[in-house]
Design a protein around this motif. Structure first.
Motif, short mmCIF file in Angstrom:
data_model
loop_
_atom_site.label_atom_id
_atom_site.label_comp_id
_atom_site.label_asym_id
_atom_site.label_seq_id
_atom_site.Cartn_x
_atom_site.Cartn_y
_atom_site.Cartn_z
N ARG A 136 0.84 -1.21 0.00
CA ARG A 136 0.00 0.00 0.00
C ARG A 136 0.87 1.25 0.00
NH1 ARG A 136 -5.03 -0.46 3.95
NH2 ARG A 136 -5.80 1.06 2.49
N THR A 137 0.28 2.35 -0.41
CA THR A 137 1.00 3.63 -0.39
C THR A 137 0.95 4.20 1.03
OG1 THR A 137 0.41 4.06 -2.68
CG2 THR A 137 1.13 5.94 -1.38
N VAL A 138 2.12 4.56 1.54
CA VAL A 138 2.22 5.11 2.89
C VAL A 138 2.94 6.45 2.86
CG1 VAL A 138 2.18 2.87 4.08
CG2 VAL A 138 4.37 3.85 3.37
N THR A 166 3.96 6.99 10.65
CA THR A 166 3.64 6.39 9.35
C THR A 166 2.14 6.14 9.29
OG1 THR A 166 5.77 5.23 9.32
CG2 THR A 166 4.09 4.46 7.79
N LYS A 167 1.56 6.45 8.13
CA LYS A 167 0.15 6.14 7.93
C LYS A 167 -0.13 5.84 6.48
CE LYS A 167 -1.17 11.02 7.91
NZ LYS A 167 -2.01 12.00 8.59
N VAL A 168 -1.23 5.15 6.23
CA VAL A 168 -1.65 4.81 4.88
C VAL A 168 -2.16 6.07 4.20
CG1 VAL A 168 -3.35 3.51 3.51
CG2 VAL A 168 -2.23 2.43 5.46
N VAL A 169 -1.80 6.23 2.92
CA VAL A 169 -2.29 7.36 2.13
C VAL A 169 -3.62 6.94 1.51
CG1 VAL A 169 -1.87 8.82 0.12
CG2 VAL A 169 0.02 8.21 1.64
N ILE A 170 -4.63 7.74 1.73
CA ILE A 170 -5.96 7.47 1.19
C ILE A 170 -6.07 8.14 -0.17
CG2 ILE A 170 -8.44 7.66 1.62
CD1 ILE A 170 -6.88 6.22 3.83
N SER A 171 -6.47 7.38 -1.18
CA SER A 171 -6.69 7.97 -2.50
C SER A 171 -8.07 7.54 -2.99
CB SER A 171 -5.59 7.53 -3.48
OG SER A 171 -5.58 6.13 -3.60
N PHE A 172 -8.73 8.47 -3.64
CA PHE A 172 -10.09 8.22 -4.14
C PHE A 172 -10.10 8.26 -5.64
CE2 PHE A 172 -10.58 10.02 0.07
CZ PHE A 172 -11.43 9.10 0.66
#
Length: 126
Positions: free
Chosen positions: A68-70, A120-126
């Motif tokens: 996943r993108t972080v 660090t966190k997950v990047v949310i993409s729509f």
């Protein structure tokens, strides 16, 4: 417990957390807190999942999000965003794009030791 008298419990799991999980933990913890009279003052018990935008707090969360993108914030407040490739006890590897003016973006693998990582966190993409 927070200063506003809220006792917050965050649940996480490899297969996610649903409302029934939260309700079960809330009933169990609430019963024992009352039964054993652990907290003297009035309080509010909140049980939930941390949410998709929450920072990682343990290595299992990194492992769960490989691919996943972080976004990784380092101790010097710089940020590295890219695909989480690998995780071990000491570091993570992220594939991120470096864009120089007038040149095509290049993907570069970057090793980030845990002792240099602030969040660090997950990047949310729509």
């Amino acid at each position: 417990m927070r200063p506003n008298k809220i006792l917050e419990i965050l649940l996480d799991g490899d297969n996610g957390v649903n409302i029934d999980d939260c309700a079960q933990v809330s009933r169990h913890v609430g019963f024992h807190l009352e039964e054993e009279n652990v907290i003297d003052d009035a309080y509010r018990l909140e049980v939930s999942s941390p949410g998709i935008d929450a920072n990682f707090v343990n290595i299992r969360q990194y492992q769960k999000n490989i691919g996943r993108t972080v976004q990784v914030k380092l101790n010097d407040n710089t940020k590295v965003e890219g695909t989480l490739l690998t995780v071990d006890e000491m570091k993570i590897n992220v594939l991120h794009k470096i864009k120089e003016k007038g040149k095509k973006a290049q993907e570069v693998e970057k090793e980030l030791p845990f002792d240099q990582i602030k969040a660090t966190k997950v990047v949310i993409s729509f």
